[in-house]
Design a protein around this motif. Structure first.
Motif, PDB file in Angstrom:
ATOM      1  N   GLU A   1       0.843  -1.196   0.000  1.00 56.16           N
ATOM      2  CA  GLU A   1       0.000   0.000   0.000  1.00 56.16           C
ATOM      3  C   GLU A   1       0.878   1.245   0.000  1.00 56.16           C
ATOM      4  N   LYS A   2       0.534   2.211  -0.842  1.00 56.53           N
ATOM      5  CA  LYS A   2       1.313   3.447  -0.924  1.00 56.53           C
ATOM      6  C   LYS A   2       1.256   4.210   0.400  1.00 56.53           C
ATOM      7  N   LEU A   3       2.340   4.952   0.655  1.00 53.97           N
ATOM      8  CA  LEU A   3       2.368   5.827   1.835  1.00 53.97           C
ATOM      9  C   LEU A   3       1.201   6.801   1.748  1.00 53.97           C
ATOM     10  N   GLY A   4       0.338   6.814   2.752  1.00 53.46           N
ATOM     11  CA  GLY A   4      -0.846   7.681   2.675  1.00 53.46           C
ATOM     12  C   GLY A   4      -0.873   8.704   3.789  1.00 53.46           C
ATOM     13  N   PRO A   5      -1.922   9.531   3.836  1.00 57.23           N
ATOM     14  CA  PRO A   5      -2.040  10.569   4.867  1.00 57.23           C
ATOM     15  C   PRO A   5      -2.035   9.973   6.272  1.00 57.23           C
ATOM     16  N   GLY A   6      -2.639   8.773   6.445  1.00 55.87           N
ATOM     17  CA  GLY A   6      -2.653   8.126   7.766  1.00 55.87           C
ATOM     18  C   GLY A   6      -1.243   7.815   8.250  1.00 55.87           C
ATOM     19  N   ASP A   7      -0.387   7.337   7.324  1.00 50.07           N
ATOM     20  CA  ASP A   7       1.005   7.024   7.687  1.00 50.07           C
ATOM     21  C   ASP A   7       1.756   8.294   8.058  1.00 50.07           C
ATOM     22  N   ARG A   8       1.532   9.353   7.267  1.00 51.01           N
ATOM     23  CA  ARG A   8       2.221  10.625   7.542  1.00 51.01           C
ATOM     24  C   ARG A   8       1.799  11.187   8.897  1.00 51.01           C
ATOM     25  N   PHE A   9       0.512  11.051   9.202  1.00 48.03           N
ATOM     26  CA  PHE A   9      -0.041  11.534  10.487  1.00 48.03           C
ATOM     27  C   PHE A   9       0.710  10.877  11.645  1.00 48.03           C
ATOM     28  N   ILE A  10       0.933   9.546  11.542  1.00 49.15           N
ATOM     29  CA  ILE A  10       1.621   8.821  12.619  1.00 49.15           C
ATOM     30  C   ILE A  10       3.106   9.175  12.646  1.00 49.15           C
ATOM     31  N   ALA A  11       3.741   9.195  11.456  1.00 41.80           N
ATOM     32  CA  ALA A  11       5.179   9.484  11.401  1.00 41.80           C
ATOM     33  C   ALA A  11       5.470  10.881  11.962  1.00 41.80           C
ATOM     34  N   LYS A  12       4.553  11.823  11.713  1.00 41.43           N
ATOM     35  CA  LYS A  12       4.730  13.181  12.219  1.00 41.43           C
ATOM     36  C   LYS A  12       4.675  13.191  13.753  1.00 41.43           C
ATOM     37  N   GLU A  13       3.745  12.380  14.306  1.00 38.08           N
ATOM     38  CA  GLU A  13       3.672  12.244  15.779  1.00 38.08           C
ATOM     39  C   GLU A  13       4.984  11.644  16.307  1.00 38.08           C
ATOM     40  N   LEU A  14       5.508  10.643  15.578  1.00 38.74           N
ATOM     41  CA  LEU A  14       6.759   9.994  15.993  1.00 38.74           C
ATOM     42  C   LEU A  14       7.927  10.975  15.987  1.00 38.74           C
ATOM     43  N   ALA A  15       7.931  11.868  14.995  1.00 42.65           N
ATOM     44  CA  ALA A  15       9.031  12.838  14.876  1.00 42.65           C
ATOM     45  C   ALA A  15       9.143  13.680  16.149  1.00 42.65           C
ATOM     46  N   GLY A  16       7.999  13.850  16.841  1.00 45.87           N
ATOM     47  CA  GLY A  16       8.009  14.640  18.079  1.00 45.87           C
ATOM     48  C   GLY A  16       8.624  13.903  19.262  1.00 45.87           C
TER      49      GLY A  16
END
Length: 317
Positions: free
Chosen positions: A109-124
């Motif tokens: 599955e392509k990287l989607g908005p849901g994945d970005r939402f989680i990765a952004k939380e992880l970046a914090g």
């Protein structure tokens, strides 16, 4: 001199590591299946229905030199109900307490908005090492897999952090699962074992039994009943007057749904569905507990339980 060698050999041998890792990712990214593959026994419930895991189920990987305790969190998602908000709080609280976070992304599955939402939380979360795990690699060809690995690498750079590792795995095909454990263990702190050797999870047995019943109840009604099923085990008692070599465990459990109209779906024509749920979950429960089981299931309505704080508390959330 020989004495010194011996003591340095001993100290090298006696470094034992133990710690906690959790897998995150949007619902249905393969987190529970991966936990089960690493532990080698079914501890987290798996279903192709997103958001099946509601409890933090810990699977424990035992190695002679290490113990890796896997915390399986619910999928992080944009919440629409009170239950959703509570699940997200559980996720964030877990992230703050573990030694390493594995971010799961399916290969197909392509990287989607849901994945970005989680990765952004992880970046914090600055201090905890983050490992990217590409799951379900058995479903794609090598070109698609390579593209996914590159996309993950880019995602980390965009968000200003670097993955400690990027690992492709197939839990179903048992590819690179052992390697993933090998890579996670050095990130654990030096520590004696935190759990006795035979333990595979520290979830109370009643919670695990409830999860197995819920998994069986979800089978076949995925489309009709989204997340309206909760299970509470009311009691688990050894049947009295049984000879020691023929024990029987009586389990009484209630399956809760939100509306009376859903009752018929779960029970099925002439009770057939409910009977199937009993047969299927009983097999799994007997395998988990290693003892014959008599399972008594009842279906009850807890009106709109996902939105009602009092009901949520009663059902263990």
């Amino acid at each position: 001199m020989s004495v010194r060698n011996q003591s340095s050999e001993q100290s090298a041998e006696s470094v034992h590591r133990a710690g906690f890792a959790c897998f995150v990712g949007r619902p249905n990214a393969g987190k529970s299946t991966l936990t089960n593959a690493l532990v080698g026994k079914k501890v987290a419930i798996t279903s192709n229905r997103p958001q099946t895991t509601r409890h933090t189920v810990r699977g424990i990987v035992h190695r002679p030199d290490a113990q890796l305790i896997l915390v399986d969190t619910p999928g992080l998602h944009k919440p629409r109900t009170l239950l959703g908000e509570r699940l997200n709080d559980v996720v964030r609280a877990t992230w703050a307490e573990v030694d390493v976070i594995g971010f799961c992304l399916p290969a197909n599955e392509k990287l989607g908005p849901g994945d970005r939402f989680i990765a952004k939380e992880l970046a914090g979360i600055k201090r905890t090492p983050k490992v990217a795990v590409v799951t379900k690699t058995d479903l794609v060809d090598s070109k698609t897999l390579a593209e996914q690995l590159i996309a993950l690498d880019q995602l980390g750079k965009e968000l200003g952090f670097e993955w400690a590792e990027i690992v492709p795995v197939s839990a179903v095909g048992d590819q690179q699962v052992g390697l993933l454990a090998d890579l996670l263990i050095p990130m654990m702190p030096k520590s004696p074992p935190l759990y006795p050797e035979g333990d595979l999870t520290d979830e109370p047995e009643q919670v695990m039994v409830a999860e197995l019943i819920r998994e069986a109840a979800l089978e076949g009604v995925r489309d009709e009943l989204p997340h309206s099923i909760a299970v509470v085990v009311e009691e688990m008692l050894p049947r009295e007057d049984r000879p020691a070599d023929r024990p029987l465990l009586d389990i009484h459990a209630n399956i809760y749904i939100e509306r009376p109209s859903q009752k018929g779906i779960i029970i099925g024509p002439k009770g057939k569905r409910l009977k199937d749920v009993g047969i299927q979950s009983r097999k799994q429960i007997e395998a988990l507990l290693g003892t014959p089981v008599f399972l008594d299931l009842h279906v009850k309505v807890a009106k709109d339980w996902q939105r009602d704080p009092k009901q949520l508390r009663k059902l263990g959330f």
